[in-house]
Design an enzyme around this catalytic site. Structure first.
Site, short mmCIF file in Angstrom:
data_model
loop_
_atom_site.label_atom_id
_atom_site.label_comp_id
_atom_site.label_asym_id
_atom_site.label_seq_id
_atom_site.Cartn_x
_atom_site.Cartn_y
_atom_site.Cartn_z
N LEU A 116 -0.26 1.96 -10.75
CA LEU A 116 -0.29 0.67 -11.44
C LEU A 116 1.10 0.04 -11.44
O LEU A 116 1.26 -1.14 -11.11
CB LEU A 116 -0.81 0.85 -12.87
CG LEU A 116 -0.73 -0.42 -13.76
CD1 LEU A 116 -1.67 -1.49 -13.23
CD2 LEU A 116 -1.03 -0.08 -15.21
N LYS A 164 3.14 4.87 0.40
CA LYS A 164 2.78 6.12 -0.26
C LYS A 164 2.88 7.21 0.81
O LYS A 164 1.97 7.39 1.64
CB LYS A 164 1.34 6.04 -0.79
CG LYS A 164 0.82 7.34 -1.39
CD LYS A 164 1.26 7.52 -2.82
CE LYS A 164 0.59 8.74 -3.45
NZ LYS A 164 0.89 8.87 -4.88
N ASP A 202 -4.20 5.60 -3.22
CA ASP A 202 -3.26 4.65 -3.83
C ASP A 202 -2.92 3.48 -2.90
O ASP A 202 -2.72 2.36 -3.36
CB ASP A 202 -1.98 5.38 -4.24
CG ASP A 202 -2.25 6.46 -5.28
OD1 ASP A 202 -3.25 6.33 -6.01
OD2 ASP A 202 -1.48 7.43 -5.34
N GLU A 242 6.03 5.26 -3.46
CA GLU A 242 5.38 5.95 -4.57
C GLU A 242 5.25 7.43 -4.26
O GLU A 242 4.67 7.83 -3.25
CB GLU A 242 4.00 5.36 -4.85
CG GLU A 242 3.32 6.05 -6.04
CD GLU A 242 1.90 5.58 -6.29
OE1 GLU A 242 1.19 6.24 -7.08
OE2 GLU A 242 1.50 4.54 -5.70
N GLY A 243 5.79 8.25 -5.16
CA GLY A 243 5.69 9.69 -5.00
C GLY A 243 4.33 10.22 -5.40
O GLY A 243 3.45 9.49 -5.86
N ALA A 244 4.15 11.51 -5.22
CA ALA A 244 2.91 12.20 -5.61
C ALA A 244 3.21 13.06 -6.82
O ALA A 244 4.09 13.93 -6.78
CB ALA A 244 2.40 13.05 -4.46
#
Length: 492
Positions: free
Chosen positions: A290, A305, A317, A373-375
């Site tokens: 988000l 991602k 994502d 964006e990381g995991a």
């Protein structure tokens, strides 16, 4: 042309080094430190995700501040003979000595430029792949401000490497003077905690402390050493010792064996290889996607991602961001897996392995922000050898940390911030997700020494329209990074 002194003390320091005719005969620790700093820079260049030309051939342009007689200049040329070196110093005579030293090493003179310059007011044109200075920061009035100015002259992915004296330097001499009821006239150097705050934002990197010991035949030989190396400028506002106090303090130093300690800090800091941030969370499910979508919307940013798992349960994502931000440019994941596990475990469940070679940071449109964006959180395994925090360090982007606003967030958030700082990873700020909690916000800001970028309320139905409303709560790219990226989004 000699620059106009910024302060009377700067003029005094300049004259002292101008008169240090026999500098090279006495500069033992200075020579050792130059070698150490060159090695630190070489190690940092080899370890980072640097631009291709640096990885293959080394830096193309190097700026050196406080070059002195060229001890570090010589080291730089030996390691990277192809580089154009711009060697500068506040002292005209020191610049002349450096030029003379390097004449034998630099027959191709267009690769070296020797320039009289005040490091507090740099007047050279960037960008530079490496900017460095050996044992010079302690002479500057505001080292943190100078490092910030110099970082602006770095090329994307460029390295700033410096060394400076710390408070433990000359401890034996200060103790000998104190025993005679006097305060040593040597400058008061900062401690390691103060120097740790000199990291230029949004560069990543850290300081390392080293200690050396030099033995002098007599205490008076130590004082002659200071004068010979131009370092006899007394601390600002300090009084002078009487001749008797100096002799008695020198005798005390002799009785202790004549050993003098030097305490140095070495720092290497990398400018991000492109504009962007790495979004990570304090836990799984805290709202990273988000917030990543909000940042993409707010900054009109690119999105990546790198590692996606859990595709057996939802769209993933990348698809979510593309749906919530129509028209967003999303790079495809480097690895996509079905099981709702860590990327490492999810890949193994499919009899696959995460390929580290595919985890290179996208450099397309480098002056447009990229949201990575990381995991999961920072300690989630990404490959067999790397966790997400290792990838954050490798990519060198400042971190946006997403955290819950409510109960339990303090421990998770402060631990995550501590882990990032321990690795020398720049933190752009924290985004709190959920109902407003003023007490938690104040605590995270205060104890975490971090900026809260925004508080995002819980939203039951996220649509492109509601996402745009949430995104407006975040600061613009220019508000967040303009001081370190001149010209805002246009970069340098």
């Amino acid at each position: 042309m000699t620059p106009t002194p910024s302060t009377p003390r700067a003029a005094l320091i300049g004259r002292s080094f101008d008169n240090a005719e026999r500098y090279d005969t006495a500069a033992v620790v200075q020579r050792l430190s130059a070698g150490e700093l060159a090695a630190e820079i070489a190690h940092a260049l080899a370890a980072g995700a640097w631009p291709a030309h640096e990885a293959e051939h080394g830096p193309a342009r190097i700026l050196e501040i406080g070059c002195g007689t060229g001890l570090l200049t010589e080291q730089l040329h030996a390691r990277w003979p192809q580089a154009e070196i711009v060697a500068t110093d506040y002292s005209p005579r020191m610049v002349a000595r450096a030029r003379d030293r390097m004449a034998a090493f630099l027959p191709d003179r267009h690769r070296a430029m020797f320039h009289v310059m005040d490091a507090t007011r740099p007047d050279v044109d960037g960008p530079f792949d490496v900017i460095c200075g050996n044992m010079v920061l302690q002479w500057l009035e505001n080292p943190a401000e100078v490092l910030q100015k110099l970082a602006v002259l770095l090329a994307p992915g460029g390295l700033l490497g410096v060394s400076t004296l710390l408070g433990g330097t000359f401890a034996q001499w200060r103790a000998a003077c104190a025993a005679e009821g006097a305060q040593a006239a040597t400058p008061t150097y900062p401690n390691a905690k103060t120097v740790a705050g000199w990291t230029p934002y949004p560069c990543s990197g850290a300081w390392r402390v080293a200690r050396y010991e030099q033995v002098f035949p007599t205490g008076l030989d130590f004082l002659r050493h200071l004068k010979t190396t131009g370092a006899a400028v007394p601390r600002e506002g300090g009084g002078r010792l009487s001749v008797g106090q100096i002799r008695r303090a020198a005798d005390r130093l002799n009785a202790g064996g004549g050993a003098i300690s030097w305490e140095l800090a070495y720092g290497c800091f990398r400018r991000p290889p492109r504009q962007g941030v790495f979004v990570t969370g304090t836990d799984t499910g805290v709202g990273k996607t988000l917030i990543s979508a909000c940042l993409v919307q707010r900054w009109q940013a690119l999105y990546w991602k790198p590692l996606q798992s859990g595709l057996a349960e939802d769209e993933g994502d990348t698809a979510t961001v593309a749906r919530l931000v129509p028209g967003a440019h999303c790079f495809p994941p480097a690895g996509a897996y079905q099981a709702p596990l860590s990327p490492q475990a999810a890949a193994r469940a499919q009899a696959e392995q995460v390929d580290p070679a595919r985890l290179a940071l996208p450099l397309a449109e480098p002056h447009r922000p990229l949201v990575v964006e990381g995991a999961g959180g920072l300690m989630v395994p990404a490959t067999d050898e790397m966790m997400m925090i290792d990838l954050a360090a490798l990519w060198g982007l400042p971190v946006v940390l997403v955290a819950r606003s409510g109960l339990g967030t303090l421990n998770h958030t402060l631990l995550s911030l501590g882990a990032l700082r321990e690795r020398g990873i720049a933190v752009a700020g924290v985004v709190l997700n959920g109902p407003a909690n003023p007490e938690n916000r104040r605590t995270i800001e205060s104890l975490g020494k971090v900026r809260i970028l925004a508080e995002i309320p819980w939203c039951e139905d996220v649509t492109p329209r509601t996402l745009a409303e949430l995104a407006a709560r975040l600061p613009s790219w220019e508000e967040t990074f303009a001081p370190s990226w001149p010209g805002g989004r246009t970069g340098t």
